[in-house]
Enzyme design. Sequence first.
Site, PDB file in Angstrom:
ATOM      1  N   SER A 117      38.236  35.666  40.384  1.00 31.44           N
ATOM      2  CA  SER A 117      38.258  34.324  40.988  1.00 31.44           C
ATOM      3  C   SER A 117      36.932  33.608  40.741  1.00 31.44           C
ATOM      4  CB  SER A 117      38.477  34.421  42.499  1.00 31.44           C
ATOM      5  OG  SER A 117      39.733  34.970  42.773  1.00 31.44           O
ATOM      6  N   GLY A 128      43.530  38.291  45.606  1.00 31.56           N
ATOM      7  CA  GLY A 128      44.219  39.099  46.615  1.00 31.56           C
ATOM      8  C   GLY A 128      43.528  38.989  47.966  1.00 31.56           C
ATOM      9  N   ILE A 149      38.883  44.594  48.393  1.00 26.72           N
ATOM     10  CA  ILE A 149      38.877  45.969  48.907  1.00 26.72           C
ATOM     11  C   ILE A 149      38.338  46.935  47.856  1.00 26.72           C
ATOM     12  CG2 ILE A 149      40.785  45.512  50.484  1.00 26.72           C
ATOM     13  CD1 ILE A 149      42.552  47.265  48.614  1.00 26.72           C
ATOM     14  N   ASP A 150      38.424  46.559  46.574  1.00 21.25           N
ATOM     15  CA  ASP A 150      37.995  47.478  45.506  1.00 21.25           C
ATOM     16  C   ASP A 150      36.478  47.672  45.470  1.00 21.25           C
ATOM     17  OD1 ASP A 150      40.648  47.391  44.931  1.00 21.25           O
ATOM     18  OD2 ASP A 150      40.450  46.469  42.955  1.00 21.25           O
ATOM     19  N   GLN A 196      46.246  48.847  52.968  1.00 20.21           N
ATOM     20  CA  GLN A 196      44.776  48.808  52.877  1.00 20.21           C
ATOM     21  C   GLN A 196      44.226  47.389  52.960  1.00 20.21           C
ATOM     22  OE1 GLN A 196      43.714  51.874  49.470  1.00 20.21           O
ATOM     23  NE2 GLN A 196      45.818  51.194  49.343  1.00 20.21           N
ATOM     24  N   ASP A 213      35.605  39.132  41.374  1.00 19.54           N
ATOM     25  CA  ASP A 213      34.959  38.689  40.131  1.00 19.54           C
ATOM     26  C   ASP A 213      35.880  37.798  39.292  1.00 19.54           C
ATOM     27  OD1 ASP A 213      36.578  40.850  39.583  1.00 19.54           O
ATOM     28  OD2 ASP A 213      35.127  41.888  38.316  1.00 19.54           O
TER      29      ASP A 213
HETATM   30  O1  F6P Z   1      42.037  43.739  43.583  1.00 21.37           O
HETATM   31  C1  F6P Z   1      42.483  44.047  44.840  1.00 21.37           C
HETATM   32  C2  F6P Z   1      43.818  44.750  44.775  1.00 21.37           C
HETATM   33  O2  F6P Z   1      44.188  45.055  46.102  1.00 21.37           O
HETATM   34  C3  F6P Z   1      43.841  45.979  43.883  1.00 21.37           C
HETATM   35  O3  F6P Z   1      43.295  47.089  44.523  1.00 21.37           O
HETATM   36  C4  F6P Z   1      45.300  46.094  43.543  1.00 21.37           C
HETATM   37  O4  F6P Z   1      45.479  46.699  42.278  1.00 21.37           O
HETATM   38  C5  F6P Z   1      45.736  44.659  43.477  1.00 21.37           C
HETATM   39  O5  F6P Z   1      44.830  43.908  44.251  1.00 21.37           O
HETATM   40  C6  F6P Z   1      47.145  44.437  43.956  1.00 21.37           C
HETATM   41  O6  F6P Z   1      47.476  43.095  43.810  1.00 21.37           O
HETATM   42  P1  F6P Z   1      48.859  42.428  44.279  1.00 21.37           P
HETATM   43  O7  F6P Z   1      48.573  41.746  45.572  1.00 21.37           O
HETATM   44  O8  F6P Z   1      49.185  41.460  43.190  1.00 21.37           O
HETATM   45  O9  F6P Z   1      49.886  43.510  44.426  1.00 21.37           O
END
Ligand code: F6P
Length: 358
Positions: A116, A10, A138-139, A283, A114
């Site tokens: 990737s 992401g 972001i997590d 976010q 982690d």
């Molecule tokens: O891992 C980062 C993140 O933004 C998570 O917080 C969220 O659950 C996920 O990616 C969302 O992913 P996608 O872009 O597939 O909607």
Amino acid sequence: MRLGILTSGGDCAGLNAALRAVVHRAVDGYGWTVVGIEQGTRGLMDRPPSAREMDLDIFDGTLMRQGGTILGTTNKGDPFAFPMADGTLRDRSDEVIEGFRMLDLDALIGIGGDGSQTILRKLAQKGGFGLVTIPKTIDNDVAETEVAIGYDTAVQVATEALDRLQPTAASHSRVMVLEVMGRDAGHIALVSGIAGGADVILIPEIPWSIGCIARRIEKVRALGRNFALVVVAEAIRTEAGEPILQSAPGEATRYGGVGHYIGGRIAEATGAEVRVTVLGHIQRGGSPDARDRLMASAFGVHAVDLVAEGKFDRMVGWRAREVIDAAIADVIAAPRLVDLAGPVVRTARGLGICLGDD
Ligand code: F6P
């Protein structure tokens, strides 16, 4: 030296700042050629591979400020189990390694979380090439580093959302629920909740009960305040222990909507008028804040220096005011969850914030 670079998983704010730093250090500092691979490892499956040389002329002064990634990325492209059009999963790792060879690359810098990093490490081991990684998500749940690129900006965005929700909550005497991201860990919820004056913060690491939340809202009322702010991380479970998902069965887990569930439970338990905001990908987008630009720059420079020293299978990171590096094997062993005995949780409890369990 021909150095490959890619962004994977992401996106988040600060990826372009990291690309800028890598190109500066590699091209200007060491005189190398940098090749940007498009769409993560997906670009290495194309023939010819989708990639372009990145020289200092890509810098027009705006790159560091831009959200997203100019190289593109994907979080659905595990080459060891690649989803094909007919619904099957195929091991395409040999194609990716062949694409790497076709670009005549000597080493790779991969920017990712982690998940990737686990995939890139398997590719590097199978293909026999040198890999250095840069943490982003972001997590902020990447182990061995206190900070991953993108986290600080996401916290700023969530805090600003609370700043905007507070006056409207007070005007209408409402309980406002804000759902933020965080698929394994509650770092965004916890820190933005403290910074934004939340009364209740629910994170995946702490089981919650509606009784605890209702008591906190009653206490706020008893103190003479007519509104309350509640922050929930997307991955918290219902009281029955179920996640609330947007993904179809068989798809990769995608959360979303638990804020509405919590909002409904609060309305039932307290009689309050409740409104819910799901912050979602806001976010992830937007311009990186100063801290993310600094981390991205420090990580990019150190990653190139590690390649120059021939120190591979390492991730760069930040610990105790120092840029460090750690074995990728240790990074991918487990995610970095919220430390329940740590200073941030102690601060929240000290402020009387309900974390769902007391
Ligand atoms: O891992 C980062 C993140 O933004 C998570 O917080 C969220 O659950 C996920 O990616 C969302 O992913 P996608 O872009 O597939 O909607």
